[in-house]
Scaffold this active site. Structure first.
Site, short mmCIF file in Angstrom:
data_model
loop_
_atom_site.label_atom_id
_atom_site.label_comp_id
_atom_site.label_asym_id
_atom_site.label_seq_id
_atom_site.Cartn_x
_atom_site.Cartn_y
_atom_site.Cartn_z
N GLY A 136 0.81 -1.21 0.00
CA GLY A 136 0.00 0.00 0.00
C GLY A 136 0.84 1.26 0.00
N SER A 222 4.97 -5.51 -2.35
CA SER A 222 5.12 -4.09 -2.61
C SER A 222 5.75 -3.41 -1.40
CB SER A 222 3.77 -3.48 -3.01
OG SER A 222 3.92 -2.21 -3.58
#
Length: 535
Positions: A136, A222
């Protein structure tokens, strides 16, 4: 770590999936209690799969009031039995990416909780543990998203833990006053200190859930993958782990901002945010008293987006210097990235995929180094050749090269097996009547987009009802789950019935798609060429 997408379709997606998944499953057996250091917990009980679930467990005191912008503090003990049957609120954020769906109610600054899925029947079964960090971009996300659900891997004999960590201005703001208040003479990187606190909690308490604190593997996607690399590298956390997994991202790109630079940026933000106020206290003290959402809004208005720094504490020196010196956790490592992390449009912008337009884009972005970049990412003809070259370049400069840098450096200095994958399984078509969360006009890329591997790796295809998953998708997911579980259990992803995964040191990578296979890693030459350009 992600280019964010604003789309009205995101609200529709959230409504659609939340309506199916908002509430945790109800217990199918009697109450389930576990005693941890702070007191007794009651979870949801054993599910039909045989997995027990405990949600919303605090691993640090609420980071509110004077604990805002402070190293995580211990959780006070509680009396009686504390329920662990619902996910805790996610940490405060100003927006969400279009594909994010949550199973908790709202946001709160009091968000430092974790979740445990365990197949163990009794304590001290010494099962291996996977602690998974969400993605995120360090600005949004939570450990309760359906795609991170731990039940599927837990069914395979692994305890799974997810956790929340502070985001944005609360996770990374540095400031001279904060540094002065710290016993470690550092500020910023509070999100990483949250990771450390969660891992410390796991080491102290996971045996009660049947886990082995000496067999903890970390993983993430990520920003979560960057967190995994940070935990592996930092001297504060490296002794908590027995292995690491990274999906698309690492902290080993360029050098991080220094503490002094970050302090100056934080002081400037605080001064700008309070410039029109007649304060009786310092700007920092004022910001500490504001409601969390107002602080987040001020940061957005001031375009202040703090990120990980070399703070002298969590990172005593630059992460890549620590890796180069072999001072990281010397543990088995499994990392990889996807075939369409970014798209050719990020290079070509609105131009047609012609060699002339591609060369012009490289000149715009790289100036005198354009020819060297073209040599590393060549395109012999217009059309698909240009699109493929531009996509490779887009992938690499977004996240692919930093991911590769991590495994390359760890292979050189870590002395343990390392494994590299390339995920190339595209998502299937949308189910009939479903609309893409990225908007009705969005067209999927060729290959696997950023974050697309999560549902496959964690066995949560059915947690994403948007797509018409095929037998091929399920076969790929089965393979990927088995690789991950084997790695968590043994430090080696290989196992009976799986295509052999050659070690990174042998020049191999695993291509994961409908025909999963080991193949030569063809990216080294271009990554080394790009690294030379930055020297």
């Amino acid at each position: 770590m992600r280019t964010f997408v604003w789309a009205a379709a995101a609200l529709a997606l959230a409504a659609c999936v939340n309506s199916q998944m908002a509430a945790p499953p109800t217990a199918r057996s009697g109450a389930d209690r576990v005693r941890v250091a702070q007191g007794e917990l009651e979870g949801l009980g054993r599910q039909a799969s045989g997995v027990r679930e405990f949600f919303g467990i605090p691993y640090a005191a609420p980071p509110v009031g004077q604990n805002r912008w402070r190293e995580p503090q211990p959780v006070p003990a509680w009396e009686g039995v504390r329920e662990a049957k619902a996910f805790g609120p996610r940490c405060v954020a100003t927006f969400d990416f279009a594909d994010m769906v949550y199973r908790s109610e709202g946001q709160s600054e009091d968000c430092l909780t974790l979740n445990v899925w365990t197949p163990a029947h009794v304590a001290n079964e010494h099962l291996p543990v996977l602690v998974y960090f969400y993605g995120g971009g360090y600005v949004t996300g939570a450990g309760n998203e359906p795609r991170y659900d731990g039940e599927a891997l837990a069914r395979r004999g692994v305890i799974v833990v997810t956790m929340n960590y502070r985001l944005g201005v609360f996770g990374f703001m540095a400031h001279p006053e904060l540094t002065a208040q710290s016993t470690h003479h550092a500020s910023g990187n509070y999100a990483y200190l949250d990771h450390r606190a969660a891992l410390a909690w796991v080491h102290a308490n996971i045996a009660a859930f049947g886990g082995d604190p000496a067999r903890v593997t970390i993983a993430g996607e990520s920003a979560g993958s960057a967190s995994s690399s940070a935990v592996m590298i930092s001297p504060l956390t490296k002794n908590y782990i027995a292995g690491a997994i990274g999906e698309s991202g690492s902290i080993v790109g360029g050098d991080l901002m220094t503490l002094e630079q970050a302090e100056n940026a934080g002081a400037e933000f605080a001064a700008r945010a309070t410039a029109e106020l007649d304060l009786a206290v310092s700007p920092l003290a004022y910001l500490r008293e504001l409601p969390a959402h107002q602080v987040m809004q001020l940061a957005a208005e001031q375009h202040y987006a703090p990120s990980p720094i070399q703070d002298g504490y969590f990172f005593p020196s630059q992460p890549r210097a620590i890796l180069a010196a072999g001072e990281q956790a010397r543990v088995p490592l499994l990392v990889g990235s996807n075939s369409a992390e970014s798209g050719p449009e990020s290079v070509l912008q609105q131009a047609a995929p012609t060699v002339a337009n591609y060369r012009a884009a490289l000149t715009r972005d790289y100036g005198p180094n354009a020819n060297a970049v073209f040599a590393a990412y060549p395109a012999a003809s217009d059309g698909d050749a240009v699109s493929a070259a531009a996509q490779d370049l887009a992938n690499d400069r977004f996240i692919g090269q930093s991911t590769w840098n991590w495994i390359d450096a760890a292979t050189r200095t870590g002395g343990r097996n390392t494994y590299y994958y390339y995920f190339d399984q595209p998502r299937p078509a949308l189910r009939e009547g479903q609309v893409s969360p990225y908007g009705p006009d969005w067209r999927p890329p060729r290959g696997a987009m950023h974050s697309a591997e999560i549902e496959y790796a964690l066995g949560n295809l059915d947690g994403n009802p948007l797509y018409a998953w095929t037998a091929t998708d399920r076969a790929v997911s089965e393979q990927m789950q088995r690789y991950f579980v084997n790695f968590v259990k043994t430090g080696d992803p290989n196992g009976e019935g799986l295509p052999t995964w050659g070690a990174f040191a042998s020049g191999q990578r695993l291509v994961i798609d409908a025909n999963t296979r080991s193949a030569p890693d063809m990216s080294r030459a271009r990554y080394e060429a790009m690294a030379r350009l930055r020297r």
